[in-house]
Design an enzyme around this catalytic site. Structure first.
Site, mmCIF file in Angstrom:
data_model
loop_
_atom_site.group_PDB
_atom_site.id
_atom_site.type_symbol
_atom_site.label_atom_id
_atom_site.label_comp_id
_atom_site.label_asym_id
_atom_site.label_seq_id
_atom_site.Cartn_x
_atom_site.Cartn_y
_atom_site.Cartn_z
ATOM 1 N N GLY A 1 70.210 26.910 -29.262
ATOM 2 C CA GLY A 1 70.529 28.327 -29.089
ATOM 3 C C GLY A 1 69.856 28.943 -27.867
ATOM 4 O O GLY A 1 68.947 28.358 -27.266
ATOM 5 N N ASP B 1 68.421 20.467 -40.262
ATOM 6 C CA ASP B 1 69.377 21.440 -40.799
ATOM 7 C C ASP B 1 68.586 22.344 -41.746
ATOM 8 O O ASP B 1 68.117 21.890 -42.797
ATOM 9 C CB ASP B 1 70.503 20.699 -41.545
ATOM 10 C CG ASP B 1 71.494 21.671 -42.180
ATOM 11 O OD1 ASP B 1 71.197 22.880 -42.260
ATOM 12 O OD2 ASP B 1 72.562 21.209 -42.617
ATOM 13 N N TRP C 1 73.031 31.928 -38.214
ATOM 14 C CA TRP C 1 74.474 32.034 -37.988
ATOM 15 C C TRP C 1 74.692 33.407 -37.360
ATOM 16 O O TRP C 1 74.556 34.429 -38.031
ATOM 17 C CB TRP C 1 75.239 31.891 -39.298
ATOM 18 C CG TRP C 1 76.719 31.730 -39.069
ATOM 19 C CD1 TRP C 1 77.314 31.279 -37.935
ATOM 20 C CD2 TRP C 1 77.776 32.017 -39.983
ATOM 21 N NE1 TRP C 1 78.684 31.250 -38.079
ATOM 22 C CE2 TRP C 1 78.987 31.695 -39.328
ATOM 23 C CE3 TRP C 1 77.812 32.500 -41.292
ATOM 24 C CZ2 TRP C 1 80.232 31.866 -39.931
ATOM 25 C CZ3 TRP C 1 79.040 32.661 -41.893
ATOM 26 C CH2 TRP C 1 80.240 32.347 -41.225
ATOM 27 N N THR D 1 67.152 41.198 -36.711
ATOM 28 C CA THR D 1 68.129 41.871 -35.858
ATOM 29 C C THR D 1 68.134 43.390 -36.000
ATOM 30 O O THR D 1 67.777 43.926 -37.059
ATOM 31 C CB THR D 1 69.546 41.331 -36.205
ATOM 32 O OG1 THR D 1 70.536 42.121 -35.559
ATOM 33 C CG2 THR D 1 69.820 41.393 -37.705
ATOM 34 N N TYR E 1 76.352 40.119 -42.023
ATOM 35 C CA TYR E 1 75.312 39.529 -41.159
ATOM 36 C C TYR E 1 73.996 40.289 -41.328
ATOM 37 O O TYR E 1 72.944 39.683 -41.593
ATOM 38 C CB TYR E 1 75.800 39.578 -39.710
ATOM 39 C CG TYR E 1 74.769 39.248 -38.657
ATOM 40 C CD1 TYR E 1 74.345 37.931 -38.449
ATOM 41 C CD2 TYR E 1 74.224 40.244 -37.843
ATOM 42 C CE1 TYR E 1 73.414 37.633 -37.465
ATOM 43 C CE2 TYR E 1 73.290 39.948 -36.858
ATOM 44 C CZ TYR E 1 72.885 38.640 -36.663
ATOM 45 O OH TYR E 1 71.957 38.338 -35.687
ATOM 46 N N LYS F 1 70.496 38.934 -42.964
ATOM 47 C CA LYS F 1 69.288 38.865 -42.132
ATOM 48 C C LYS F 1 68.148 39.657 -42.782
ATOM 49 O O LYS F 1 67.004 39.214 -42.778
ATOM 50 C CB LYS F 1 69.567 39.398 -40.719
ATOM 51 C CG LYS F 1 70.520 38.564 -39.886
ATOM 52 C CD LYS F 1 69.958 37.225 -39.437
ATOM 53 C CE LYS F 1 68.925 37.333 -38.347
ATOM 54 N NZ LYS F 1 68.485 35.983 -37.889
ATOM 55 N N TRP G 1 70.603 42.811 -28.606
ATOM 56 C CA TRP G 1 71.277 42.737 -27.306
ATOM 57 C C TRP G 1 70.607 41.718 -26.370
ATOM 58 O O TRP G 1 70.232 42.037 -25.241
ATOM 59 C CB TRP G 1 71.298 44.116 -26.641
ATOM 60 C CG TRP G 1 72.199 45.109 -27.288
ATOM 61 C CD1 TRP G 1 72.491 45.211 -28.617
ATOM 62 C CD2 TRP G 1 72.920 46.169 -26.641
ATOM 63 N NE1 TRP G 1 73.352 46.269 -28.821
ATOM 64 C CE2 TRP G 1 73.622 46.876 -27.637
ATOM 65 C CE3 TRP G 1 73.019 46.586 -25.303
ATOM 66 C CZ2 TRP G 1 74.426 47.969 -27.334
ATOM 67 C CZ3 TRP G 1 73.812 47.690 -25.016
ATOM 68 C CH2 TRP G 1 74.506 48.359 -26.016
HETATM 69 N N1 LIG Z 1 72.036 37.199 -29.536
HETATM 70 C C1 LIG Z 1 71.701 38.443 -29.842
HETATM 71 O O1 LIG Z 1 72.073 39.421 -29.164
HETATM 72 C C2 LIG Z 1 70.812 38.694 -31.035
HETATM 73 C C3 LIG Z 1 70.521 40.021 -31.368
HETATM 74 C C4 LIG Z 1 69.644 40.269 -32.432
HETATM 75 C C5 LIG Z 1 69.064 39.208 -33.117
HETATM 76 N N2 LIG Z 1 69.397 37.933 -32.789
HETATM 77 C C6 LIG Z 1 68.752 36.845 -33.541
HETATM 78 O O2 LIG Z 1 68.056 36.024 -32.617
HETATM 79 C C7 LIG Z 1 67.992 34.682 -33.101
HETATM 80 C C8 LIG Z 1 68.431 33.702 -32.013
HETATM 81 O O3 LIG Z 1 69.718 34.092 -31.575
HETATM 82 P P1 LIG Z 1 70.490 33.329 -30.394
HETATM 83 O O4 LIG Z 1 71.228 34.391 -29.648
HETATM 84 O O5 LIG Z 1 69.594 32.391 -29.683
HETATM 85 O O6 LIG Z 1 71.563 32.544 -31.285
HETATM 86 P P2 LIG Z 1 72.452 31.272 -30.939
HETATM 87 O O7 LIG Z 1 72.511 31.040 -29.468
HETATM 88 O O8 LIG Z 1 73.709 31.456 -31.719
HETATM 89 O O9 LIG Z 1 71.602 30.080 -31.588
HETATM 90 C C9 LIG Z 1 71.473 29.911 -32.968
HETATM 91 C C10 LIG Z 1 71.295 28.434 -33.212
HETATM 92 O O10 LIG Z 1 71.103 28.223 -34.611
HETATM 93 C C11 LIG Z 1 71.705 26.997 -34.930
HETATM 94 N N3 LIG Z 1 71.995 26.842 -36.355
HETATM 95 C C12 LIG Z 1 72.968 27.436 -37.104
HETATM 96 N N4 LIG Z 1 72.933 26.969 -38.363
HETATM 97 C C13 LIG Z 1 71.917 26.077 -38.426
HETATM 98 C C14 LIG Z 1 71.392 25.245 -39.453
HETATM 99 N N5 LIG Z 1 71.891 25.251 -40.672
HETATM 100 N N6 LIG Z 1 70.333 24.452 -39.164
HETATM 101 C C15 LIG Z 1 69.809 24.420 -37.920
HETATM 102 N N7 LIG Z 1 70.272 25.156 -36.895
HETATM 103 C C16 LIG Z 1 71.317 25.988 -37.147
HETATM 104 C C17 LIG Z 1 72.985 26.989 -34.109
HETATM 105 O O11 LIG Z 1 73.395 25.669 -33.975
HETATM 106 P P3 LIG Z 1 74.966 25.290 -33.835
HETATM 107 O O12 LIG Z 1 75.303 25.632 -32.420
HETATM 108 O O13 LIG Z 1 74.985 23.842 -34.155
HETATM 109 O O14 LIG Z 1 75.697 26.163 -34.830
HETATM 110 C C18 LIG Z 1 72.514 27.605 -32.794
HETATM 111 O O15 LIG Z 1 72.124 26.603 -31.868
HETATM 112 C C19 LIG Z 1 68.851 34.683 -34.364
HETATM 113 O O16 LIG Z 1 68.005 34.832 -35.482
HETATM 114 C C20 LIG Z 1 69.709 35.915 -34.234
HETATM 115 O O17 LIG Z 1 70.099 36.415 -35.501
HETATM 116 C C21 LIG Z 1 70.260 37.638 -31.772
#
Ligand SMILES: NC(=O)c1ccc[n+]([C@@H]2O[C@H](COP(=O)([O-])OP(=O)(O)OC[C@H]3O[C@@H](n4cnc5c(N)ncnc54)[C@H](OP(=O)(O)O)[C@@H]3O)[C@@H](O)[C@H]2O)c1
Length: 283
Positions: free
Chosen positions: A10, A36, A61, A101, A125, A129, A150
């Site tokens: 991620g 996992d 997710w 989040t 979601y 969370k 964001w």
């Molecule tokens: N992006 C945003 O703007 C945002 C905003 C607020 C909070 N957040 C939080 O920040 C955190 C990181 O976000 P990110 O943007 O880096 O997300 P991301 O790029 O979607 O990465 C999440 C990773 O989690 C993995 N994953 C999903 N299910 C899994 C499982 N069962 N076991 C192990 N790995 C698993 C996914 O793997 P696969 O690719 O194999 O599915 C993906 O690589 C998350 O907690 C998210 O809720 C994000």
């Protein structure tokens, strides 16, 4: 430190693994293939083998509309698995940091959401969370919850990456002008996650870049400027015109009451962070 990172493919996890490696940590960065988080036996085996001092959960997710259509799966990954990780962290004697989040808030507030505001998630979601935060805090007293929003950075499928790419191709762009948030640069967030892991002071933190926040439209225009694609037209649209399965908060700007109290410097302004990101992308 011996740092175990989940969700290593991620956007945030990649920035975090790079940061921890650069400061000399022993890093165990696991993708879903090797860890996992929904498989409790797998989690136990890995923790027993690697004996981390801190666990930083970046796995989730993050498909907000997908979660709305499959709330059971959202709870499995974003809540139940977080509890499993927190439990195994406690048993391993490790601190536990998990990312949450801005979507735990309903978005009706004017101004910034702080830790004093009651969460009122509107989407599956956000509900999952928030459950993840609470379940982790219940099973491990050494839980640090980091709410953010964001996020932009390398390797992400985020709004910003798509907008800049399309702007470069000269495509017509639209951005929402009536939803507001606080942009967060993944490497800045990563450094703060590592700092919080080391401080080991349990609590709920709001970690975002400084500044008054922005609408998606302002954010996209500033990003285009930072990426030097200035002659691009970005059409302003209202959030209400997008028919998406999951509701999003209209305002999810965050401010932290705790970071300052424990002596952490504010992160740079999001405009400065955008320029840093643009420079990295060119270089
Ligand atoms: N992006 C945003 O703007 C945002 C905003 C607020 C909070 N957040 C939080 O920040 C955190 C990181 O976000 P990110 O943007 O880096 O997300 P991301 O790029 O979607 O990465 C999440 C990773 O989690 C993995 N994953 C999903 N299910 C899994 C499982 N069962 N076991 C192990 N790995 C698993 C996914 O793997 P696969 O690719 O194999 O599915 C993906 O690589 C998350 O907690 C998210 O809720 C994000």
């Amino acid at each position: 430190m011996k740092v175990l990172i989940t969700g290593a493919k991620g956007m945030v996890a990649r920035a975090l693994a790079a940061h921890c490696t650069s400061i000399g940590d022993e890093v165990f960065a696991h993708t879903r293939d090797t860890l996992d988080i929904t498989n409790a036996d797998n989690v136990r085996e890995v923790f027993e083998r690697e004996r981390p001092e801190t666990v930083i959960n970046c796995a989730a997710w993050t498909d907000v509309d997908g979660c709305e259509l499959n709330p059971e799966r959202a709870v499995l990954i974003n809540a139940e698995a977080v509890e499993t990780l927190a439990t195994q962290s406690r048993l391993a004697g490790a601190s536990f940091v998990t990312i949450s989040t801005d979507y735990v808030f309903d978005g009706d507030k004017e101004g910034f959401y702080t830790q004093r505001d009651d969460p009122e998630p509107q989407s599956a979601y956000g509900i999952a969370k928030l459950q993840g935060e609470r379940r982790a805090q219940r099973v491990s007293a050494r839980t640090v919850v980091v709410r953010t929003g964001w996020i932009f950075g390398a390797g992400g499928k985020n709004f910003l990456a798509t907008a800049v790419e399309r702007a470069r191709r000269g495509e017509h762009l639209k951005a929402i002008s009536d939803a507001y948030g606080t942009p967060t640069y993944a490497p800045h967030l990563a450094a703060r996650l590592r700092e919080l892991a080391e401080r080991d002071l349990p609590g709920t933190y709001h970690v975002v870049n400084s500044g008054a926040g922005a609408s998606f439209l302002e954010f996209a225009r500033e990003a285009a400027r930072a990426a030097e694609v200035e002659d691009v037209e970005i059409e302003s649209v209202s959030m209400d015109t997008l028919a998406r399965p999951a509701p999003r908060p209209r305002n999810s700007r965050l401010r932290c009451l705790l970071s300052e109290a424990i002596g952490l410097a504010p992160l740079p302004h999001w405009r400065e962070a955008l320029r840093e990101f643009a420079k990295q992308n060119q270089g």
